[in-house]
Design a protein around this motif. Structure first.
Motif, PDB file in Angstrom:
ATOM      1  N   TRP A  34      -2.277   9.501   8.882  1.00 58.32           N
ATOM      2  CA  TRP A  34      -1.215   9.869   9.321  1.00 58.32           C
ATOM      3  C   TRP A  34      -0.521   8.790  10.564  1.00 58.32           C
ATOM      4  CZ3 TRP A  34      -2.049  15.547  11.659  1.00 58.32           C
ATOM      5  CH2 TRP A  34      -2.408  16.273  10.464  1.00 58.32           C
ATOM      6  N   PRO A  39       1.149   4.453   2.982  1.00 56.20           N
ATOM      7  CA  PRO A  39       2.361   5.010   2.608  1.00 56.20           C
ATOM      8  C   PRO A  39       2.467   6.370   2.317  1.00 56.20           C
ATOM      9  CG  PRO A  39       1.432   3.820   0.940  1.00 56.20           C
ATOM     10  CD  PRO A  39       0.690   3.363   2.014  1.00 56.20           C
ATOM     11  N   ARG A  40       1.158   6.989   2.335  1.00 55.39           N
ATOM     12  CA  ARG A  40       1.146   8.450   2.184  1.00 55.39           C
ATOM     13  C   ARG A  40       1.758   9.203   3.475  1.00 55.39           C
ATOM     14  NH1 ARG A  40      -4.938   9.311   0.478  1.00 55.39           N
ATOM     15  NH2 ARG A  40      -5.195   7.678   2.060  1.00 55.39           N
ATOM     16  N   TRP A  41       1.745   8.640   4.544  1.00 55.55           N
ATOM     17  CA  TRP A  41       2.285   9.141   5.837  1.00 55.55           C
ATOM     18  C   TRP A  41       3.621   9.565   5.539  1.00 55.55           C
ATOM     19  CZ3 TRP A  41       2.345  11.610  10.007  1.00 55.55           C
ATOM     20  CH2 TRP A  41       3.474  11.498  10.861  1.00 55.55           C
ATOM     21  N   TRP A  42       4.486   9.057   4.673  1.00 56.18           N
ATOM     22  CA  TRP A  42       5.985   9.469   4.458  1.00 56.18           C
ATOM     23  C   TRP A  42       5.965  10.854   3.648  1.00 56.18           C
ATOM     24  CZ3 TRP A  42       9.486   7.412   7.168  1.00 56.18           C
ATOM     25  CH2 TRP A  42       9.502   6.075   7.728  1.00 56.18           C
ATOM     26  N   LEU A  45       5.297  13.181   6.731  1.00 58.79           N
ATOM     27  CA  LEU A  45       6.770  13.218   7.527  1.00 58.79           C
ATOM     28  C   LEU A  45       7.946  13.913   6.947  1.00 58.79           C
ATOM     29  CD1 LEU A  45       8.053  12.276  10.115  1.00 58.79           C
ATOM     30  CD2 LEU A  45       8.635  10.191   9.208  1.00 58.79           C
ATOM     31  N   GLU A  46       8.293  13.479   5.580  1.00 57.18           N
ATOM     32  CA  GLU A  46       9.251  14.147   5.052  1.00 57.18           C
ATOM     33  C   GLU A  46       9.155  15.299   4.323  1.00 57.18           C
ATOM     34  OE1 GLU A  46      12.376  12.663   5.144  1.00 57.18           O
ATOM     35  OE2 GLU A  46      11.589  10.998   6.290  1.00 57.18           O
TER      36      GLU A  46
END
Length: 323
Positions: A34, A39-42, A45-46
């Protein structure tokens, strides 16, 4: 169990399920990703944050509305759909999809909210002079039946199969691909509806003694009815406008929590708000983890859970009536 402890446990459960909903999906995103360069954080978030926010708000609104309606109508089978707002909001969305070519999500939301608020005002007019809960139920039943008939009519005259597919997909209910824009539209309406519904607690407690006794205690039944109509219209209308029809939350949650809160309807309101949020968050996380390329629709999953629950409830009530 004391009420503060119950509320604390339910709030903690909602927080845990909220965090879990940010992780769960076809692609699992652990907590360690997180706050890093992963890149999995996006994805979180989105896609998942607005979905979790909407799931929390919608579950809270539906659970609270169910508890209020069961207390006001003194009917354990009452559900938000009984006031006709769900079906009316669905009618507004369907009308927008059918009558406006290339309807955007914003237009669909506007159509659903307009129909939900219109049904709310019509219900207030039909039941305004009648203090009896029976008149309230009858007015809601009329609205629900009329809305269902008009929805079926619009589907039958849809100009192309793509519109029909979009309508059916929307009616099934889902939080898939919901954005912050939709959360910003729906959450304020749901929050306002919940505030109005929470104001009915004292009146619901008095109504357990009967309508005449409630009047003698100073409860203004017309005001209570108006608060319920407005609160249910805002909370349920906004929920249906952004997700489609998600049923049975308002039926299941109050029944599961009632043994923990006692016989006083007012004591059930806040627990049902938290319980509804927890149920929708849990169900939405599970539908994302279901096998298959396509997500199981949230409305379908809730129907699969709620229909057997409803049947067991009816059988239990019938058996208790025979004793």
């Amino acid at each position: 169990m004391s009420r503060p402890l119950l509320l604390a446990l339910l709030a903690a459960l909602v927080a845990i399920l909220f965090a879990g909903s940010l992780m769960a999906g076809k692609l699992w995103v652990p907590f360690s990703a997180w706050f890093s360069a992963d890149p999995r954080w996006w994805i979180v978030l989105e896609l998942r944050v607005p979905r979790a926010i909407l799931g929390t708000a919608i579950g809270a609104g539906l659970g609270l509305t169910g508890a209020v309606l069961q207390g006001y109508l003194r009917n354990p089978l009452a559900d938000p759909a009984v006031v006709g707002v769900s079906s009316s909001a669905a009618l507004g969305a369907v009308a927008t999809i059918v009558l406006i070519a290339a309807a955007t999500p914003l237009l669909v939301f506007a159509g659903a909210m307009a129909a939900g608020c219109g049904s709310m005002l019509l219900l207030a007019g039909l039941a305004w002079r009648a203090d009896s809960a029976v008149a309230f139920v009858l007015a809601g039943t009329v609205l629900a039946s009329l809305s269902a008939a008009l929805t079926a009519f619009l589907i039958s005259i849809a100009p192309n199969p793509y519109a029909v597919a979009e309508i059916i997909d929307w009616i099934m209910g889902s939080l898939t691909d919901r954005s912050f824009a939709e959360a910003q539209l729906a959450v304020p309406f749901i929050a306002a509806g919940c505030v109005l519904l929470l104001l009915t607690g004292r009146a619901l407690d008095a109504l357990t003694l009967g309508e005449d006794a409630a009047r003698s205690l100073g409860v203004r039944l017309a005001r209570t009815q108006l608060l319920i109509v407005l609160g249910a219209g805002l909370a349920v209308g906004a929920s249906v406008a952004v997700t489609g029809v998600v049923g049975f939350v308002g039926l299941i949650v109050p029944h599961l929590l009632r043994p923990l809160t006692g016989a006083r309807p007012g004591a059930l309101l806040l627990p049902s708000l938290f319980g509804g949020a927890a149920l929708v968050l849990a169900a939405d996380s599970l539908v994302r983890l279901a096998p298959g390329a396509q997500e199981l629709r949230l409305g379908v999953a809730m129907s699969l859970l709620g229909a057997p629950f409803f049947l067991l409830l009816v059988l239990r009530l019938r058996n208790s009536a025979w004793r």
